[in-house]
Motif scaffolding. Sequence first.
Motif, PDB file in Angstrom:
ATOM      1  N   LEU A 179      16.866 -10.131  26.424  1.00 33.92           N
ATOM      2  CA  LEU A 179      18.162 -10.189  27.673  1.00 33.92           C
ATOM      3  C   LEU A 179      18.117  -9.226  28.104  1.00 33.92           C
ATOM      4  CD1 LEU A 179      19.930 -11.805  29.162  1.00 33.92           C
ATOM      5  CD2 LEU A 179      21.925 -11.853  27.465  1.00 33.92           C
ATOM      6  N   LYS A 189      20.746 -20.041  23.890  1.00 30.36           N
ATOM      7  CA  LYS A 189      19.854 -19.782  22.447  1.00 30.36           C
ATOM      8  C   LYS A 189      20.779 -19.112  21.772  1.00 30.36           C
ATOM      9  CE  LYS A 189      15.628 -20.114  23.389  1.00 30.36           C
ATOM     10  NZ  LYS A 189      14.612 -21.409  21.889  1.00 30.36           N
ATOM     11  N   PHE A 190      21.781 -18.054  21.700  1.00 29.44           N
ATOM     12  CA  PHE A 190      22.682 -17.727  20.860  1.00 29.44           C
ATOM     13  C   PHE A 190      23.615 -18.233  20.763  1.00 29.44           C
ATOM     14  CE2 PHE A 190      21.451 -13.537  23.870  1.00 29.44           C
ATOM     15  CZ  PHE A 190      20.895 -13.088  22.453  1.00 29.44           C
ATOM     16  N   TYR A 214      20.398 -18.573  29.912  1.00 33.27           N
ATOM     17  CA  TYR A 214      19.785 -19.336  29.171  1.00 33.27           C
ATOM     18  C   TYR A 214      19.974 -19.082  27.593  1.00 33.27           C
ATOM     19  CZ  TYR A 214      14.481 -19.950  26.379  1.00 33.27           C
ATOM     20  OH  TYR A 214      14.088 -19.586  25.899  1.00 33.27           O
ATOM     21  N   TYR A 215      19.761 -17.486  27.453  1.00 34.95           N
ATOM     22  CA  TYR A 215      19.831 -17.165  26.309  1.00 34.95           C
ATOM     23  C   TYR A 215      21.077 -17.031  25.098  1.00 34.95           C
ATOM     24  CZ  TYR A 215      15.231 -14.193  26.965  1.00 34.95           C
ATOM     25  OH  TYR A 215      14.501 -13.258  26.988  1.00 34.95           O
ATOM     26  N   ASN A 217      17.227 -13.641  16.308  1.00 28.76           N
ATOM     27  CA  ASN A 217      18.145 -13.615  17.592  1.00 28.76           C
ATOM     28  C   ASN A 217      18.454 -11.699  18.172  1.00 28.76           C
ATOM     29  OD1 ASN A 217      19.182 -15.888  17.764  1.00 28.76           O
ATOM     30  ND2 ASN A 217      18.508 -15.974  16.282  1.00 28.76           N
ATOM     31  N   PHE A 256      19.047 -16.617  33.723  1.00 30.21           N
ATOM     32  CA  PHE A 256      18.154 -15.799  32.244  1.00 30.21           C
ATOM     33  C   PHE A 256      19.451 -15.796  31.267  1.00 30.21           C
ATOM     34  CE2 PHE A 256      14.407 -13.957  34.150  1.00 30.21           C
ATOM     35  CZ  PHE A 256      13.714 -14.584  33.696  1.00 30.21           C
ATOM     36  N   SER A 257      20.701 -15.150  31.786  1.00 33.82           N
ATOM     37  CA  SER A 257      21.739 -15.148  30.819  1.00 33.82           C
ATOM     38  C   SER A 257      21.979 -16.539  30.102  1.00 33.82           C
ATOM     39  CB  SER A 257      23.139 -14.374  31.733  1.00 33.82           C
ATOM     40  OG  SER A 257      22.516 -12.869  31.762  1.00 33.82           O
ATOM     41  N   LEU A 286      15.681 -12.151  20.595  1.00 33.20           N
ATOM     42  CA  LEU A 286      15.896 -12.312  22.003  1.00 33.20           C
ATOM     43  C   LEU A 286      16.884 -11.398  22.680  1.00 33.20           C
ATOM     44  CD1 LEU A 286      16.891 -16.148  20.493  1.00 33.20           C
ATOM     45  CD2 LEU A 286      15.765 -15.547  22.407  1.00 33.20           C
ATOM     46  N   TYR A 287      18.098 -10.962  21.599  1.00 32.59           N
ATOM     47  CA  TYR A 287      18.967  -9.845  22.261  1.00 32.59           C
ATOM     48  C   TYR A 287      18.433  -8.996  23.259  1.00 32.59           C
ATOM     49  CZ  TYR A 287      22.521  -6.405  22.395  1.00 32.59           C
ATOM     50  OH  TYR A 287      23.208  -5.676  22.344  1.00 32.59           O
TER      51      TYR A 287
END
Lengths: 167, 201
Positions: B125, B89-90, B85-86, B118, B82-83, B121-122
Amino acid sequence: MKETENIFLDLINQHKAIIHKVSKMYTDGTEEQRDLFQEIVLQLWKAYPGFKGNSKFSTWMYRVSLNTALVYFKKDQRKVDKTPLDAHIDVMDNTESDQKEEKLAYLYKAVQELNAVEKALIFLFLENQSHKEIAENLGISELNARVRLNRTKEKLQIIIKKNGYEF
Amino acid sequence: MNFDDIKNDWNNPDVGAETISASMLKVKEAHTPIDIIRKKMKHEFFYQIFFLVIMFFLPVMISFSATTQMAYLACYAIICGFSAYYFFKFYKFYKNSYDMSMDSRKSILWFYYEMKLNIELYKALTYIVAFIAVAFGAIYILVEQNADLSKILAKLSPVYILLNCFISILIIGIITELWAWYYYGKYLKRVKKVVDELDFE
Protein backbone atom coordinates in the motif's frame (compact mmCIF):
# COMPACT_ATOMS: atom_id res chain seq x y z
CA MET A 1 -21.70 -16.34 30.51
CA LYS A 2 -21.28 -16.00 34.25
CA GLU A 3 -21.59 -19.75 34.62
CA THR A 4 -18.93 -20.38 31.92
CA GLU A 5 -16.69 -17.87 33.66
CA ASN A 6 -17.09 -19.63 37.00
CA ILE A 7 -16.41 -23.07 35.52
CA PHE A 8 -13.32 -21.68 33.80
CA LEU A 9 -12.06 -20.01 36.98
CA ASP A 10 -12.57 -23.24 38.96
CA LEU A 11 -10.61 -25.24 36.40
CA ILE A 12 -7.83 -22.72 36.02
CA ASN A 13 -7.42 -22.32 39.77
CA GLN A 14 -7.03 -26.09 40.13
CA HIS A 15 -4.13 -25.97 37.67
CA LYS A 16 -2.69 -22.54 38.38
CA ALA A 17 0.68 -24.09 39.23
CA ILE A 18 1.20 -24.62 35.48
CA ILE A 19 0.85 -20.88 34.81
CA HIS A 20 3.09 -20.00 37.76
CA LYS A 21 5.82 -22.33 36.58
CA VAL A 22 5.67 -21.20 32.93
CA SER A 23 5.78 -17.54 34.02
CA LYS A 24 8.82 -18.19 36.18
CA MET A 25 10.57 -20.14 33.42
CA TYR A 26 10.14 -17.39 30.83
CA THR A 27 10.75 -14.27 32.86
CA ASP A 28 13.41 -13.00 35.19
CA GLY A 29 11.78 -10.66 37.67
CA THR A 30 8.64 -10.41 39.73
CA GLU A 31 6.96 -7.67 37.70
CA GLU A 32 7.58 -9.38 34.38
CA GLN A 33 6.41 -12.66 35.90
CA ARG A 34 3.15 -11.04 36.93
CA ASP A 35 2.67 -9.61 33.43
CA LEU A 36 3.26 -12.93 31.74
CA PHE A 37 0.99 -14.67 34.26
CA GLN A 38 -1.76 -12.17 33.43
CA GLU A 39 -1.15 -12.62 29.70
CA ILE A 40 -1.43 -16.41 29.95
CA VAL A 41 -4.68 -16.17 31.94
CA LEU A 42 -6.06 -13.82 29.29
CA GLN A 43 -5.02 -16.08 26.40
CA LEU A 44 -6.50 -19.11 28.20
CA TRP A 45 -9.78 -17.26 28.63
CA LYS A 46 -9.79 -16.17 24.97
CA ALA A 47 -9.06 -19.72 23.84
CA TYR A 48 -11.50 -21.38 26.25
CA PRO A 49 -14.53 -21.38 23.86
CA GLY A 50 -12.42 -23.61 21.58
CA PHE A 51 -11.78 -26.16 24.33
CA LYS A 52 -14.04 -29.09 23.48
CA GLY A 53 -12.86 -31.46 26.18
CA ASN A 54 -11.18 -33.85 23.72
CA SER A 55 -8.07 -33.72 25.87
CA LYS A 56 -7.56 -33.13 29.58
CA PHE A 57 -7.93 -29.51 30.67
CA SER A 58 -4.35 -29.54 31.98
CA THR A 59 -3.01 -30.76 28.59
CA TRP A 60 -4.83 -27.93 26.84
CA MET A 61 -3.48 -25.50 29.43
CA TYR A 62 0.11 -26.63 28.81
CA ARG A 63 -0.22 -25.79 25.13
CA VAL A 64 -1.86 -22.40 25.47
CA SER A 65 0.47 -21.37 28.30
CA LEU A 66 3.63 -22.43 26.48
CA ASN A 67 2.57 -20.94 23.15
CA THR A 68 1.79 -17.65 24.88
CA ALA A 69 5.18 -17.63 26.60
CA LEU A 70 6.98 -18.48 23.34
CA VAL A 71 5.64 -15.41 21.53
CA TYR A 72 5.23 -13.10 24.52
CA PHE A 73 6.75 -9.74 23.76
CA LYS A 74 7.50 -6.95 26.15
CA LYS A 75 8.77 -3.63 24.91
CA ASP A 76 11.67 -3.55 27.31
CA GLN A 77 13.12 -6.97 26.60
CA ARG A 78 15.57 -7.39 29.40
CA LYS A 79 18.88 -9.11 28.96
CA VAL A 80 19.53 -12.23 30.97
CA ASP A 81 20.84 -11.33 34.38
CA LYS A 82 24.10 -13.22 34.69
CA THR A 83 25.15 -12.09 38.14
CA PRO A 84 26.08 -14.96 40.46
CA LEU A 85 23.12 -16.83 41.82
CA ASP A 86 24.19 -16.33 45.43
CA ALA A 87 23.77 -12.59 45.06
CA HIS A 88 20.04 -13.04 44.56
CA ILE A 89 19.34 -15.77 47.05
CA ASP A 90 19.62 -15.19 50.75
CA VAL A 91 21.39 -17.72 52.87
CA MET A 92 18.66 -20.09 53.85
CA ASP A 93 18.13 -22.31 56.81
CA ASN A 94 18.76 -25.93 56.27
CA THR A 95 15.19 -27.10 56.62
CA GLU A 96 14.02 -29.43 53.89
CA SER A 97 11.53 -26.92 52.59
CA ASP A 98 14.14 -24.16 52.37
CA GLN A 99 16.57 -26.42 50.57
CA LYS A 100 13.85 -27.29 48.08
CA GLU A 101 13.04 -23.62 47.50
CA GLU A 102 16.71 -22.80 47.11
CA LYS A 103 17.21 -25.58 44.61
CA LEU A 104 14.25 -24.40 42.54
CA ALA A 105 15.45 -20.80 42.71
CA TYR A 106 18.82 -21.88 41.29
CA LEU A 107 17.09 -23.90 38.63
CA TYR A 108 14.88 -20.99 37.52
CA LYS A 109 17.91 -18.71 37.46
CA ALA A 110 19.92 -21.13 35.32
CA VAL A 111 17.00 -21.72 32.95
CA GLN A 112 17.10 -18.01 31.99
CA GLU A 113 20.21 -18.77 29.95
CA LEU A 114 18.35 -21.26 27.74
CA ASN A 115 16.50 -20.24 24.59
CA ALA A 116 12.69 -20.27 24.39
CA VAL A 117 12.39 -23.77 22.95
CA GLU A 118 14.94 -25.26 25.35
CA LYS A 119 12.92 -23.81 28.22
CA ALA A 120 9.81 -25.50 26.81
CA LEU A 121 11.64 -28.83 26.57
CA ILE A 122 12.87 -28.67 30.18
CA PHE A 123 9.49 -27.49 31.42
CA LEU A 124 7.60 -30.37 29.79
CA PHE A 125 10.23 -32.86 30.98
CA LEU A 126 9.91 -31.63 34.56
CA GLU A 127 6.15 -31.92 34.22
CA ASN A 128 6.71 -35.67 33.72
CA GLN A 129 5.78 -35.66 30.06
CA SER A 130 7.09 -38.49 27.89
CA HIS A 131 9.19 -37.83 24.78
CA LYS A 132 6.10 -38.55 22.69
CA GLU A 133 4.01 -35.99 24.60
CA ILE A 134 6.77 -33.40 24.43
CA ALA A 135 7.03 -33.95 20.67
CA GLU A 136 3.25 -33.62 20.26
CA ASN A 137 3.08 -30.44 22.28
CA LEU A 138 5.92 -28.76 20.44
CA GLY A 139 5.09 -30.12 16.97
CA ILE A 140 8.47 -31.77 16.44
CA SER A 141 9.42 -35.43 15.90
CA GLU A 142 9.81 -37.76 18.87
CA LEU A 143 13.43 -38.44 17.96
CA ASN A 144 14.14 -34.72 17.76
CA ALA A 145 12.47 -34.19 21.14
CA ARG A 146 14.59 -36.94 22.71
CA VAL A 147 17.90 -35.69 21.26
CA ARG A 148 17.23 -32.04 22.03
CA LEU A 149 16.02 -32.75 25.55
CA ASN A 150 19.23 -34.64 26.32
CA ARG A 151 21.32 -31.79 24.91
CA THR A 152 19.34 -29.24 26.89
CA LYS A 153 19.74 -31.21 30.12
CA GLU A 154 23.51 -31.31 29.56
CA LYS A 155 23.55 -27.59 28.80
CA LEU A 156 21.58 -26.85 31.96
CA GLN A 157 23.98 -28.93 34.06
CA ILE A 158 26.92 -26.98 32.64
CA ILE A 159 25.21 -23.64 33.40
CA ILE A 160 24.45 -24.68 36.97
CA LYS A 161 28.00 -25.95 37.51
CA LYS A 162 29.45 -22.76 35.97
CA ASN A 163 27.39 -20.72 38.41
CA GLY A 164 28.93 -22.61 41.30
CA TYR A 165 26.01 -24.69 42.42
CA GLU A 166 25.69 -28.47 42.46
CA PHE A 167 22.67 -30.60 43.19
CA MET B 1 22.61 -32.49 39.18
CA ASN B 2 19.96 -35.09 39.76
CA PHE B 3 16.95 -34.43 37.59
CA ASP B 4 14.80 -36.95 39.45
CA ASP B 5 15.25 -35.00 42.71
CA ILE B 6 14.50 -31.78 40.91
CA LYS B 7 11.35 -33.33 39.42
CA ASN B 8 10.07 -34.18 42.91
CA ASP B 9 10.60 -30.62 44.13
CA TRP B 10 9.23 -29.20 40.89
CA ASN B 11 6.00 -31.11 41.15
CA ASN B 12 5.27 -29.91 44.69
CA PRO B 13 5.68 -26.18 44.28
CA ASP B 14 4.46 -23.54 46.65
CA VAL B 15 2.37 -21.39 44.31
CA GLY B 16 0.81 -19.26 47.01
CA ALA B 17 -2.77 -18.91 48.02
CA GLU B 18 -3.62 -16.17 45.51
CA THR B 19 -6.71 -17.09 43.53
CA ILE B 20 -7.21 -16.18 39.88
CA SER B 21 -10.21 -13.89 39.90
CA ALA B 22 -12.77 -12.79 37.31
CA SER B 23 -11.15 -9.35 37.12
CA MET B 24 -8.09 -10.93 35.48
CA LEU B 25 -10.30 -12.01 32.57
CA LYS B 26 -11.48 -8.47 31.88
CA VAL B 27 -8.14 -7.16 30.63
CA LYS B 28 -8.64 -6.27 26.97
CA GLU B 29 -5.10 -5.79 25.77
CA ALA B 30 -3.03 -8.83 24.88
CA HIS B 31 0.73 -8.64 24.27
CA THR B 32 1.47 -11.25 21.65
CA PRO B 33 3.46 -9.81 18.70
CA ILE B 34 0.38 -10.10 16.53
CA ASP B 35 -1.69 -8.06 18.99
CA ILE B 36 1.00 -5.39 19.10
CA ILE B 37 1.16 -5.21 15.27
CA ARG B 38 -2.64 -5.05 15.07
CA LYS B 39 -2.68 -2.18 17.53
CA LYS B 40 -0.04 -0.28 15.57
CA MET B 41 -1.85 -0.89 12.28
CA LYS B 42 -5.05 0.40 13.87
CA HIS B 43 -3.25 3.63 14.79
CA GLU B 44 -1.88 3.96 11.27
CA PHE B 45 -5.36 3.38 9.86
CA PHE B 46 -6.57 6.55 11.60
CA TYR B 47 -3.56 8.54 10.37
CA GLN B 48 -4.26 7.37 6.82
CA ILE B 49 -7.91 8.35 7.04
CA PHE B 50 -6.84 11.79 8.26
CA PHE B 51 -4.34 12.02 5.40
CA LEU B 52 -7.04 11.08 2.83
CA VAL B 53 -9.38 13.77 4.19
CA ILE B 54 -6.62 16.40 3.94
CA MET B 55 -5.86 15.21 0.40
CA PHE B 56 -9.51 15.67 -0.55
CA PHE B 57 -9.33 19.37 0.29
CA LEU B 58 -5.94 19.96 -1.33
CA PRO B 59 -7.34 21.30 -4.66
CA VAL B 60 -9.31 23.87 -2.65
CA MET B 61 -6.14 25.01 -0.86
CA ILE B 62 -3.92 24.99 -3.97
CA SER B 63 -5.32 26.41 -7.18
CA PHE B 64 -4.75 23.79 -9.87
CA SER B 65 -5.58 24.28 -13.53
CA ALA B 66 -8.62 22.36 -14.79
CA THR B 67 -6.43 19.66 -16.39
CA THR B 68 -4.27 19.20 -13.27
CA GLN B 69 -7.38 19.09 -11.14
CA MET B 70 -8.76 16.27 -13.28
CA ALA B 71 -5.46 14.40 -12.97
CA TYR B 72 -5.45 15.00 -9.23
CA LEU B 73 -8.97 13.68 -8.81
CA ALA B 74 -8.09 10.59 -10.86
CA CYS B 75 -5.01 9.94 -8.67
CA TYR B 76 -7.05 10.57 -5.53
CA ALA B 77 -9.74 8.13 -6.65
CA ILE B 78 -7.11 5.46 -7.39
CA ILE B 79 -5.48 5.98 -3.95
CA CYS B 80 -8.91 5.75 -2.28
CA GLY B 81 -9.69 2.56 -4.20
CA PHE B 82 -6.44 0.87 -3.19
CA SER B 83 -6.71 2.14 0.38
CA ALA B 84 -10.25 0.74 0.69
CA TYR B 85 -9.03 -2.64 -0.57
CA TYR B 86 -6.09 -2.74 1.87
CA PHE B 87 -8.14 -1.37 4.76
CA PHE B 88 -10.54 -4.25 4.20
CA LYS B 89 -7.62 -6.72 4.28
CA PHE B 90 -6.24 -5.13 7.45
CA TYR B 91 -9.69 -5.21 9.03
CA LYS B 92 -9.87 -8.96 8.36
CA PHE B 93 -6.40 -9.36 9.88
CA TYR B 94 -7.49 -7.28 12.87
CA LYS B 95 -10.60 -9.36 13.48
CA ASN B 96 -9.08 -12.73 12.71
CA SER B 97 -8.76 -14.69 15.94
CA TYR B 98 -5.91 -17.09 16.57
CA ASP B 99 -5.76 -20.54 18.06
CA MET B 100 -3.23 -20.88 20.84
CA SER B 101 -4.11 -24.51 21.54
CA MET B 102 -2.41 -25.94 18.44
CA ASP B 103 1.01 -27.51 18.85
CA SER B 104 3.72 -24.87 19.29
CA ARG B 105 5.19 -25.23 15.80
CA LYS B 106 1.81 -24.83 14.05
CA SER B 107 0.79 -21.98 16.32
CA ILE B 108 4.02 -20.03 15.90
CA LEU B 109 4.23 -20.63 12.14
CA TRP B 110 0.69 -19.28 11.86
CA PHE B 111 1.77 -16.16 13.77
CA TYR B 112 4.84 -15.77 11.60
CA TYR B 113 3.13 -16.04 8.21
CA GLU B 114 0.12 -13.98 9.25
CA MET B 115 2.41 -11.19 10.43
CA LYS B 116 4.67 -11.43 7.37
CA LEU B 117 1.69 -11.34 4.99
CA ASN B 118 0.25 -8.24 6.60
CA ILE B 119 3.56 -6.41 6.74
CA GLU B 120 3.94 -7.13 3.00
CA LEU B 121 0.41 -5.79 2.41
CA TYR B 122 1.32 -2.71 4.39
CA LYS B 123 4.44 -2.19 2.27
CA ALA B 124 2.48 -2.73 -0.95
CA LEU B 125 0.00 0.00 0.00
CA THR B 126 2.84 2.39 0.87
CA TYR B 127 4.52 1.73 -2.52
CA ILE B 128 1.28 2.26 -4.43
CA VAL B 129 0.46 5.55 -2.69
CA ALA B 130 4.05 6.81 -3.07
CA PHE B 131 4.21 5.94 -6.78
CA ILE B 132 0.87 7.59 -7.50
CA ALA B 133 2.09 10.70 -5.68
CA VAL B 134 5.29 10.72 -7.77
CA ALA B 135 3.24 10.21 -10.96
CA PHE B 136 1.02 13.13 -10.02
CA GLY B 137 4.10 15.25 -9.37
CA ALA B 138 5.33 14.46 -12.89
CA ILE B 139 1.92 15.30 -14.40
CA TYR B 140 1.85 18.56 -12.47
CA ILE B 141 5.28 19.58 -13.78
CA LEU B 142 4.37 18.74 -17.37
CA VAL B 143 0.87 20.19 -17.41
CA GLU B 144 1.27 23.36 -15.37
CA GLN B 145 4.14 24.56 -17.60
CA ASN B 146 5.35 26.93 -14.94
CA ALA B 147 7.75 29.36 -16.62
CA ASP B 148 10.65 28.82 -14.21
CA LEU B 149 10.13 25.08 -14.11
CA SER B 150 10.03 24.88 -17.94
CA LYS B 151 13.32 26.74 -18.14
CA ILE B 152 14.95 24.29 -15.72
CA LEU B 153 13.50 21.25 -17.51
CA ALA B 154 14.69 22.51 -20.88
CA LYS B 155 18.25 22.59 -19.56
CA LEU B 156 18.16 19.00 -18.26
CA SER B 157 18.95 16.00 -20.43
CA PRO B 158 16.37 13.13 -20.62
CA VAL B 159 18.99 10.77 -19.15
CA TYR B 160 19.35 13.02 -16.11
CA ILE B 161 15.56 13.17 -15.64
CA LEU B 162 15.28 9.37 -15.96
CA LEU B 163 18.12 8.92 -13.48
CA ASN B 164 16.34 11.20 -11.04
CA CYS B 165 13.12 9.19 -11.40
CA PHE B 166 15.06 5.98 -10.76
CA ILE B 167 16.76 7.42 -7.66
CA SER B 168 13.42 8.74 -6.36
CA ILE B 169 11.89 5.28 -6.71
CA LEU B 170 14.92 3.76 -4.98
CA ILE B 171 14.66 6.22 -2.08
CA ILE B 172 10.92 5.48 -1.71
CA GLY B 173 11.74 1.76 -1.65
CA ILE B 174 14.48 2.16 0.96
CA ILE B 175 12.35 4.39 3.21
CA THR B 176 9.39 1.98 2.99
CA GLU B 177 11.54 -1.05 3.82
CA LEU B 178 13.32 0.72 6.68
CA TRP B 179 10.09 2.08 8.13
CA ALA B 180 8.36 -1.30 7.95
CA TRP B 181 11.41 -2.92 9.54
CA TYR B 182 11.67 -0.33 12.30
CA TYR B 183 7.98 -0.30 13.05
CA TYR B 184 7.06 -3.98 12.63
CA GLY B 185 10.18 -5.97 11.76
CA LYS B 186 11.44 -6.55 15.31
CA TYR B 187 8.30 -8.49 16.17
CA LEU B 188 8.64 -10.61 13.07
CA LYS B 189 12.31 -11.21 13.84
CA ARG B 190 11.51 -12.42 17.34
CA VAL B 191 8.87 -14.88 16.14
CA LYS B 192 11.20 -16.07 13.35
CA LYS B 193 13.84 -16.79 15.97
CA VAL B 194 11.43 -19.12 17.79
CA VAL B 195 10.49 -20.81 14.47
CA ASP B 196 14.20 -21.39 13.76
CA GLU B 197 14.77 -22.73 17.27
CA LEU B 198 11.88 -25.17 16.80
CA ASP B 199 13.17 -26.30 13.40
CA PHE B 200 16.74 -26.72 14.64
CA GLU B 201 17.81 -30.39 14.61
